[in-house]
Motif scaffolding. Structure first.
Motif, PDB file in Angstrom:
ATOM      1  N   THR A  84       0.848  -1.196   0.000  1.00 43.44           N
ATOM      2  CA  THR A  84       0.000   0.000   0.000  1.00 43.44           C
ATOM      3  C   THR A  84       0.880   1.241   0.000  1.00 43.44           C
ATOM      4  N   ILE A  85       0.286   2.386  -0.277  1.00 44.86           N
ATOM      5  CA  ILE A  85       1.060   3.623  -0.327  1.00 44.86           C
ATOM      6  C   ILE A  85       1.629   3.971   1.050  1.00 44.86           C
ATOM      7  N   SER A  86       0.867   3.681   2.104  1.00 43.50           N
ATOM      8  CA  SER A  86       1.363   3.972   3.460  1.00 43.50           C
ATOM      9  C   SER A  86       2.555   3.087   3.808  1.00 43.50           C
ATOM     10  N   ARG A  87       2.500   1.796   3.449  1.00 43.18           N
ATOM     11  CA  ARG A  87       3.625   0.893   3.682  1.00 43.18           C
ATOM     12  C   ARG A  87       4.838   1.296   2.853  1.00 43.18           C
ATOM     13  N   THR A  88       4.565   1.749   1.643  1.00 44.91           N
ATOM     14  CA  THR A  88       5.665   2.203   0.783  1.00 44.91           C
ATOM     15  C   THR A  88       6.391   3.395   1.408  1.00 44.91           C
ATOM     16  N   LYS A  89       5.640   4.335   1.938  1.00 42.56           N
ATOM     17  CA  LYS A  89       6.256   5.508   2.576  1.00 42.56           C
ATOM     18  C   LYS A  89       7.035   5.111   3.831  1.00 42.56           C
TER      19      LYS A  89
END
Length: 555
Positions: free
Chosen positions: A18-23
């Motif tokens: 997910t985008i949050s995990r990526t960040k």
């Protein structure tokens, strides 16, 4: 046991973070001072790209001092996948001025972007760059060039690339066969298919796909069945992309029993296979059946995409009641597809054709993004309601916003002129279509022009227009002229049109009925009787149809 972090990251790359995990992962890499390593930067950039966060991907790229070819390719691919073609080619130009040189994957990505953007000029430039970089015999570049040229209609260029390879691999064979398939060149595709087997290359499911897509006419149904048999022999019929195309093939030739047999043989049909069957049933005119299949798909846990919703809305527009269409509208809203351009355009069309023009216009006004399909929908609907001046205003607005009209745009405009009886406007749009926008008139355009001229009493000009066309003239054009003769009781011209339309065979029942009524109105009962004898029936009435609205909801 110690596991290197880059191995963990490689394993993670197989997953969709997910985008949050990526960040979070990006922050960890920055904290551990690994952000300047192009390996880690490439992995994180790809995670951003998968999540459609192109801005973060570009920021990461700009902050990475050491850029590998993989990092460049990853961002170029991200831009191309997001259809930001200008950004992709701009980055490619920056790459050429750097110390990193493009490789076969760079060119393959940009070649694909060219045909997705319908940009033949860029494709030819890239082809030249491929040759200059000594990659003209590379299988990856060559197969992409063959696919791109053929999908853009440049089949001669595609074949030159293909035949320039002395020993093409299976991917190249498949690309060329699919190229012929996209253009309906069945004979050439079969010739190539035979040749590849002679050369010892074993076909696979993608070879079959290239052949299946070229079956468009019932006269080659037997060949389609042989190809189907070959799929069974190879054991690829159950592959989702093969089964969905087989369903589509049988639907195109209106062999619905075979289409359902293929569909029923699939244990768990995916969205593409469901879409193929529902679209095929709808195209065959059975809108109610298409809606019931859509409901069945949802009951079995399937979830439609924007394309299928648009297809189902098209089926709803063929019904005489707005209820099913409004239910599909609610479905689109619940699943977040109401602002997708293809869905919005289909909603405009559905509401208008079901008698709710104001609702259609409201959908049009709330669209966040409009393309030429959107404008075509509203122009067509306004024209059908006789609101030609409003349709013309929408057209001019589309031009002001930089949209390029297509064949459908001018069909809608000419239809509007027909409904409003605006002969001069029709002539002007017909001229602009050819002179200003370089669009060749098709059968539908000529039908509208003949109706427009003929219904306004200018039968001679309409007849001269039809005579100016190359033989054979489509029966729809002659039929349009015949209906004009009927409206103005011009029986002399009707005899001439009937000769061109039928010759010695009266195959179209609706035209037979029209001609019979004309002869009866003129007191020519001998010809009425002759029509009955030639048709093999004493009755020329068409069966009536009525709609019964069921209380059962489709969703």
């Amino acid at each position: 046991m110690f596991i290197p972090f880059h191995s963990i990251l490689s394993q993670l790359s197989k997953l969709k973070l997910t985008i949050s995990r990526t960040k979070e992962l990006h922050a960890f890499i920055i904290k551990t001072h690994l952000s300047h390593d192009p390996f880690y930067a490439t992995r994180i950039l790809r995670f951003y790209a998968v999540n459609n966060d192109i801005i973060s991907a570009r920021n990461l790229f700009d902050k990475t001092p050491q850029r590998s070819i993989y990092l460049w390719n990853s961002l170029i691919r991200a831009y191309a996948k997001a259809h930001k073609f200008k950004d992709a080619f701009s980055l490619f130009k920056d790459m050429l001025s750097s110390e990193i040189k493009p490789d076969n994957f760079t060119f393959a990505c940009l070649i694909r972007a060219s045909y997705e953007n319908y940009d033949v000029h860029s494709l030819r430039v890239l082809h030249g760059a491929v040759v200059l970089n000594g990659l003209q015999w590379d299988f990856i570049c060559s197969s992409q060039l063959v696919s791109a040229y053929s999908r853009l209609g440049c089949i001669v260029d595609a074949s030159k690339v293909f035949y320039g390879i002395t020993e093409p691999d299976l991917v190249l064979w498949n690309s060329m066969i699919s190229g012929y398939g996209c253009l309906g060149e069945l004979e050439k595709g079969l010739e190539l298919f035979s040749r590849m087997q002679i050369m010892g290359v074993r076909p696979d499911e993608y070879t079959m796909v290239g052949l299946i897509i070229s079956i468009y006419d019932v006269c080659v149904l037997k060949i389609g069945e042989v190809i189907h048999g070959f799929c069974l022999k190879l054991g690829v019929e159950s592959k989702d992309h093969v089964s969905s195309l087989l369903v589509s093939m049988y639907c195109r030739v209106k062999c619905m029993d075979s289409a359902f047999r293929v569909f029923d043989s699939v244990v768990e049909p995916d969205l593409v296979t469901w879409s193929a069957l529902i679209s095929g049933v709808s195209l065959c005119g059975n809108s109610v059946k298409a809606l019931y299949l859509f409901r069945e798909m949802n009951m079995k846990g399937g979830k439609a995409d924007a394309s299928l919703i648009a297809t189902v809305l098209t089926a709803c527009s063929q019904l005489a009641t707005v209820q099913p269409g409004s239910e599909i509208h609610g479905y689109a809203f619940r699943h977040g597809y109401q602002f997708e351009v293809m869905v919005s355009s289909a909603l405009v069309d559905m509401y208008s054709k079901c008698g709710f023009l104001e609702m259609g216009y409201q959908v049009y006004k709330t669209m966040t993004f409009k393309n030429i399909v959107s404008y075509n929908s509203i122009i067509s609907c306004l024209g059908l309601y006789g609101l030609a001046s409003q349709a013309f205003q929408i057209f001019e607005k589309a031009l002001e916003e930089g949209h390029k009209p297509d064949e459908t745009t001018f069909s809608a405009l000419l239809c509007a002129c027909c409904h409003a009886g605006l002969v001069n406007d029709g002539r002007e749009y017909f001229r602009r279509m050819k002179d200003q926008f370089g669009i060749s008139a098709n059968t539908e355009h000529y039908v509208y022009m003949v109706k427009l001229l003929g219904m306004e009493g200018q039968l001679r000009e309409a007849y001269e227009l039809v005579q100016s066309l190359e033989e054979p003239v489509d029966s729809g054009i002659w039929g349009a002229l015949l209906s004009c003769c009927d409206a103005h009781r011009n029986y002399e011209l009707a005899d001439i049109v009937a000769y061109h339309l039928f010759g010695n065979k009266l195959e179209n029942s609706s035209y037979r009925v029209m001609l019979s009524k004309m002869y009866a109105s003129d007191g020519r009962w001998d010809l009425v009787n002759k029509l009955r004898v030639d048709s093999g029936s004493t009755k020329l009435k068409l069966p009536g149809k009525s709609w019964i609205t069921s209380k059962n909801a489709f969703l």
